[in-house]
Every structure is written in C-alpha cells, then in structure tokens.
Write an enzyme that holds these catalytic residues in place. Structure first.
Site, PDB file in Angstrom:
ATOM      1  CG  ASP A 134      39.024  36.988  41.277  1.00  0.00           C
ATOM      2  OD1 ASP A 134      40.294  36.677  42.172  1.00  0.00           O
ATOM      3  OD2 ASP A 134      38.837  38.400  41.316  1.00  0.00           O
ATOM      4  CB  ILE A 135      36.226  40.936  43.293  1.00  0.00           C
ATOM      5  CG1 ILE A 135      34.491  42.260  43.603  1.00  0.00           C
ATOM      6  CG2 ILE A 135      37.149  41.173  43.376  1.00  0.00           C
ATOM      7  CD1 ILE A 135      34.746  42.336  45.184  1.00  0.00           C
ATOM      8  CD  GLU A 185      47.588  42.409  43.115  1.00  0.00           C
ATOM      9  OE1 GLU A 185      46.237  42.713  43.560  1.00  0.00           O
ATOM     10  OE2 GLU A 185      47.838  42.890  42.781  1.00  0.00           O
ATOM     11  CB  VAL A 186      44.839  38.194  48.936  1.00  0.00           C
ATOM     12  CG1 VAL A 186      43.719  38.012  50.720  1.00  0.00           C
ATOM     13  CG2 VAL A 186      43.475  39.407  48.692  1.00  0.00           C
ATOM     14  CG  HIS A 238      44.663  32.938  47.163  1.00  0.00           C
ATOM     15  ND1 HIS A 238      44.402  33.843  47.393  1.00  0.00           N
ATOM     16  CD2 HIS A 238      44.378  34.300  45.719  1.00  0.00           C
ATOM     17  CE1 HIS A 238      45.511  34.511  47.434  1.00  0.00           C
ATOM     18  NE2 HIS A 238      45.099  34.953  45.959  1.00  0.00           N
TER      19      HIS A 238
HETATM   20  P1  AMP Z   1      46.202  37.685  44.248  1.00  0.00           P
HETATM   21  O1  AMP Z   1      47.390  38.320  42.875  1.00  0.00           O
HETATM   22  O2  AMP Z   1      47.052  36.023  43.621  1.00  0.00           O
HETATM   23  O3  AMP Z   1      46.491  38.182  45.554  1.00  0.00           O
HETATM   24  O4  AMP Z   1      44.644  37.608  43.806  1.00  0.00           O
HETATM   25  C1  AMP Z   1      43.574  37.820  45.101  1.00  0.00           C
HETATM   26  C2  AMP Z   1      42.305  37.717  43.933  1.00  0.00           C
HETATM   27  O5  AMP Z   1      41.681  37.934  44.806  1.00  0.00           O
HETATM   28  C3  AMP Z   1      42.312  39.155  42.974  1.00  0.00           C
HETATM   29  O6  AMP Z   1      42.046  38.319  41.297  1.00  0.00           O
HETATM   30  C4  AMP Z   1      40.995  39.482  43.437  1.00  0.00           C
HETATM   31  O7  AMP Z   1      40.314  40.399  42.167  1.00  0.00           O
HETATM   32  C5  AMP Z   1      40.355  38.796  43.816  1.00  0.00           C
HETATM   33  N1  AMP Z   1      39.742  39.546  45.489  1.00  0.00           N
HETATM   34  C6  AMP Z   1      39.366  40.356  46.209  1.00  0.00           C
HETATM   35  N2  AMP Z   1      39.032  40.785  47.420  1.00  0.00           N
HETATM   36  C7  AMP Z   1      38.292  40.427  46.232  1.00  0.00           C
HETATM   37  C8  AMP Z   1      36.558  39.461  46.822  1.00  0.00           C
HETATM   38  N3  AMP Z   1      36.196  40.363  48.240  1.00  0.00           N
HETATM   39  N4  AMP Z   1      35.895  38.941  46.475  1.00  0.00           N
HETATM   40  C9  AMP Z   1      36.419  38.435  45.530  1.00  0.00           C
HETATM   41  N5  AMP Z   1      37.939  38.366  44.994  1.00  0.00           N
HETATM   42  C10 AMP Z   1      38.563  39.547  45.451  1.00  0.00           C
END
Ligand code: AMP
Ligand code: ZN
Length: 117
Positions: A32-33, A96-97, A101
């Site tokens: 995770d970033i 958020e994404v 995942h």
């Molecule tokens: P969620 O709130 O469960 O959708 O978590 C999305 C996660 O994706 C967050 O913890 C972000 O830090 C992570 N994230 C977003 N963009 C990236 C990326 N390009 N590479 C790695 N992790 C990411």
C-alpha cells in the site's frame, strides 16, 4: 460512471508502478502506498471486480484463492505472528478505490483492537 481502467487495473496491467510482492495470472499483491502498519499489502484480482458487494457466484474460487494466499503473503512480508485482513466495502465501509482489494495488515507488534484510517 467509473473511469475504466481504474487505478488498480492499471497496476495489475503494469501500466503504473507498484511495489509488487506477488503476481500470477489472476492476482497481484503490492505494498500500500500509504501504509498504516509495518506490513500493509493490498491483494487484488486482475479482473475488475468493483467491490465485495458486487461478487458473482462464479467469482467464489478466485476469492477463495485470494484468501488462501493471505497467510503466506503476510508471513513473507514480515507479519510472522499474525495479521488483519480488511476488505472495505462501499461508501459505508470506507472503500475509496472501486476495485476489490484485501488489505493485509500486520507487523512485529500487535495492532491493537481497533485500527482506523
Ligand atoms: P480503500 O479505502 O479500502 O479503498 O483503500 C484503498 C487503498 O489503496 C488505500 O490504503 C491507499 O493508500 C491505497 N492506494 C491508492 N493508490 C495506490 C497506489 N497507486 N499504489 C498503492 N496503494 C494505493
Ligand atoms: Zn479495476
């Protein structure tokens, strides 16, 4: 409407960089970033599935495979004494994404009862 391909589809396809720790024909795991613990991996299917709320029965073997991978991925990343698996789902779940995942979260120290973001 969601933009396609999404950011995790781009990572799966290698179009944007990620610190990958595992990859096969169906899934990819990467750091995770913005880690919230010493070990914080994301495990995703390469296929775009929007969320755990949008699963079809045919996806069950893929999800089971992902679940089965979590222990070894966590251990190999340094979470040798356990980890937490979190799947934020939908707006109420804080997702958020919009690409399914699994967060694999751990560390050498216990995480505590609650681990917010
Ligand atoms: P969620 O709130 O469960 O959708 O978590 C999305 C996660 O994706 C967050 O913890 C972000 O830090 C992570 N994230 C977003 N963009 C990236 C990326 N390009 N590479 C790695 N992790 C990411
Ligand atoms: Zn996607």
């Amino acid at each position: 409407m969601e933009q396609q391909p999404c950011i995790f589809c781009k990572i799966a396809q290698g179009d944007i960089p990620a610190k990958k720790v595992y990859e096969d024909e169906e899934v990819v795991a990467f750091h995770d970033i913005h880690p919230i613990a010493p070990v914080h991996l994301l495990l995703i299917p390469k296929k775009h599935i929007p969320s755990l709320a949008k699963i079809h029965e045919a996806d069950a073997p893929l999800l089971g495979k992902m679940m089965a991978l979590t222990g070894k991925l966590a251990y190999d990343a340094g979470a040798t004494h356990g980890f937490r698996l979190i799947v934020n789902t939908g707006t109420v779940g804080g997702q958020e994404v919009a690409h399914l995942h699994y967060h694999i979260i751990g560390g050498p120290e216990p995480l505590g009862r609650m681990l917010g973001k």
